[in-house]
Scaffold this motif. Structure first.
Motif, PDB file in Angstrom:
ATOM      1  N   UNK A 125      26.813  39.735  37.624  1.00  0.00           N
ATOM      2  CA  UNK A 125      28.230  39.915  37.295  1.00  0.00           C
ATOM      3  C   UNK A 125      29.022  39.114  38.318  1.00  0.00           C
ATOM      4  N   UNK A 126      29.707  38.111  37.857  1.00  0.00           N
ATOM      5  CA  UNK A 126      30.399  37.192  38.751  1.00  0.00           C
ATOM      6  C   UNK A 126      31.905  37.392  38.583  1.00  0.00           C
ATOM      7  N   UNK A 127      32.529  38.009  39.593  1.00  0.00           N
ATOM      8  CA  UNK A 127      33.972  38.293  39.529  1.00  0.00           C
ATOM      9  C   UNK A 127      34.756  37.207  40.263  1.00  0.00           C
ATOM     10  N   UNK A 128      35.750  36.697  39.596  1.00  0.00           N
ATOM     11  CA  UNK A 128      36.665  35.734  40.225  1.00  0.00           C
ATOM     12  C   UNK A 128      38.004  35.867  39.511  1.00  0.00           C
ATOM     13  N   UNK A 129      39.006  35.217  40.053  1.00  0.00           N
ATOM     14  CA  UNK A 129      40.329  35.379  39.439  1.00  0.00           C
ATOM     15  C   UNK A 129      40.460  34.585  38.139  1.00  0.00           C
ATOM     16  N   UNK A 130      39.867  33.412  38.094  1.00  0.00           N
ATOM     17  CA  UNK A 130      39.979  32.575  36.898  1.00  0.00           C
ATOM     18  C   UNK A 130      38.797  31.610  36.864  1.00  0.00           C
TER      19      UNK A 130
ATOM     20  N   UNK B 287      38.978  28.453  36.935  1.00  0.00           N
ATOM     21  CA  UNK B 287      39.250  27.405  37.938  1.00  0.00           C
ATOM     22  C   UNK B 287      38.841  27.862  39.340  1.00  0.00           C
ATOM     23  N   UNK B 288      38.902  29.155  39.571  1.00  0.00           N
ATOM     24  CA  UNK B 288      38.573  29.681  40.905  1.00  0.00           C
ATOM     25  C   UNK B 288      37.141  30.216  40.968  1.00  0.00           C
ATOM     26  N   UNK B 289      36.324  29.824  39.990  1.00  0.00           N
ATOM     27  CA  UNK B 289      34.934  30.275  39.945  1.00  0.00           C
ATOM     28  C   UNK B 289      34.024  29.142  40.413  1.00  0.00           C
ATOM     29  N   UNK B 290      33.585  29.240  41.643  1.00  0.00           N
ATOM     30  CA  UNK B 290      32.707  28.186  42.173  1.00  0.00           C
ATOM     31  C   UNK B 290      31.420  28.122  41.360  1.00  0.00           C
TER      32      UNK B 290
ATOM     33  N   UNK C 107      24.312  36.162  32.772  1.00  0.00           N
ATOM     34  CA  UNK C 107      25.499  36.163  33.629  1.00  0.00           C
ATOM     35  C   UNK C 107      26.709  36.615  32.830  1.00  0.00           C
ATOM     36  N   UNK C 108      27.483  37.517  33.437  1.00  0.00           N
ATOM     37  CA  UNK C 108      28.768  37.911  32.857  1.00  0.00           C
ATOM     38  C   UNK C 108      29.851  37.498  33.848  1.00  0.00           C
ATOM     39  N   UNK C 109      30.780  36.684  33.381  1.00  0.00           N
ATOM     40  CA  UNK C 109      31.915  36.296  34.225  1.00  0.00           C
ATOM     41  C   UNK C 109      33.056  37.279  33.997  1.00  0.00           C
ATOM     42  N   UNK C 110      33.665  37.720  35.060  1.00  0.00           N
ATOM     43  CA  UNK C 110      34.837  38.594  34.933  1.00  0.00           C
ATOM     44  C   UNK C 110      36.002  37.895  35.631  1.00  0.00           C
ATOM     45  N   UNK C 111      36.980  37.484  34.838  1.00  0.00           N
ATOM     46  CA  UNK C 111      38.158  36.797  35.380  1.00  0.00           C
ATOM     47  C   UNK C 111      39.372  37.680  35.167  1.00  0.00           C
ATOM     48  N   UNK C 112      39.980  38.125  36.250  1.00  0.00           N
ATOM     49  CA  UNK C 112      41.035  39.132  36.104  1.00  0.00           C
ATOM     50  C   UNK C 112      42.432  38.625  36.449  1.00  0.00           C
ATOM     51  N   UNK C 113      42.585  37.310  36.558  1.00  0.00           N
ATOM     52  CA  UNK C 113      43.903  36.796  36.942  1.00  0.00           C
ATOM     53  C   UNK C 113      44.936  37.091  35.846  1.00  0.00           C
ATOM     54  N   UNK C 114      44.556  36.819  34.595  1.00  0.00           N
ATOM     55  CA  UNK C 114      45.506  37.001  33.492  1.00  0.00           C
ATOM     56  C   UNK C 114      45.547  38.459  33.028  1.00  0.00           C
ATOM     57  N   UNK C 115      44.398  39.101  33.005  1.00  0.00           N
ATOM     58  CA  UNK C 115      44.342  40.473  32.490  1.00  0.00           C
ATOM     59  C   UNK C 115      43.777  41.402  33.551  1.00  0.00           C
ATOM     60  N   UNK C 116      44.666  42.097  34.217  1.00  0.00           N
ATOM     61  CA  UNK C 116      44.258  42.954  35.333  1.00  0.00           C
ATOM     62  C   UNK C 116      43.340  44.087  34.872  1.00  0.00           C
TER      63      UNK C 116
END
Ligand code: FES
Length: 205
Positions: A23-28, A30-33, A47-56
């Motif tokens: 589980x890879x958490x990042x803001x977006x 673009x910010x996911x290395x 792999x599950x990406x979790x991007x929380x910049x747009x949707x908290x």
């Protein structure tokens, strides 16, 4: 960054065919290395990406993940303190041996110095030389002042670089790197922050 050690582990598990999920958490995005490298690799199904910049509200449900995992499933978390704390809290009551974490800073809940600290001595196993470690000074500082070199990195008890085998005596652990079982065994000590409960510690140095 947190993903680097975890990604190495994921690649290895993929290579040997072990079951895992990252589980890879990042803001977006673009910010996911390493986003593209992961998303286009054989890892992507695990792999599950979790991007929380747009949707908290799209945050990782750490509590359910940790609590609902299979019995023999180990959790490895690497990243900011908030995430590590969330995993540790969710894992309360679980076997501590199944939860592994790496901090990027000292654990603020770890107390390095107590007013009640007293002096003890450390003895170097190879030479027999002994040094007094007064309150307010670490074993590492005392050894350095006496010309001894020990491998260190963080000097705050979280990297494990200065872990040293204990030949005799009882460590007073103040690091955040050893597991509970390792603490109980008393066989290793983090010289940068831990002290002694016995009057003397003999170190395998
Ligand atoms: S130098 Fe990092 S734990 Fe001691």
């Amino acid at each position: 960054i947190g993903i680097t050690p975890i990604l190495s582990m994921a690649r290895r598990l993929q290579q040997i065919g072990s079951k895992y999920h990252l589980y890879y958490c990042a803001r977006s995005v673009e910010e996911t290395a390493h986003y593209n490298a992961i998303a286009t690799s054989t890892l992507c199904d695990n792999v599950t990406f979790i991007h929380d910049k747009a949707t908290k509200d799209k945050r990782l449900d750490v509590s359910s993940l940790v609590k609902d995992r299979e019995e023999d499933c180990h959790v490895y978390v690497c990243g900011p303190l908030g995430l590590v704390e969330a995993v540790k809290n969710a894992a309360r009551g679980c076997s501590p041996e199944t939860v592994h974490y790496e901090l990027f800073g000292a654990d603020p809940s770890a107390i390095r110095y107590h007013e009640s600290d007293s002096e003890f001595t450390v003895t170097i196993g190879s030479s027999g030389k002994s040094f007094a470690v007064p309150p307010g000074q670490s074993i590492l500082q005392v050894l350095a002042a006496n010309g001894m070199k020990v491998r260190t990195l963080c000097e705050e008890g979280y990297c494990g670089s200065c872990l040293t085998p204990v030949l005799s005596g009882k460590p007073d652990h103040r690091d955040s790197v050893l597991t509970q079982a390792e603490r109980n065994s008393g066989q290793l000590i983090a010289l940068c922050c831990s002290r002694a409960k016995s009057e003397n510690l003999i170190l395998d140095l």
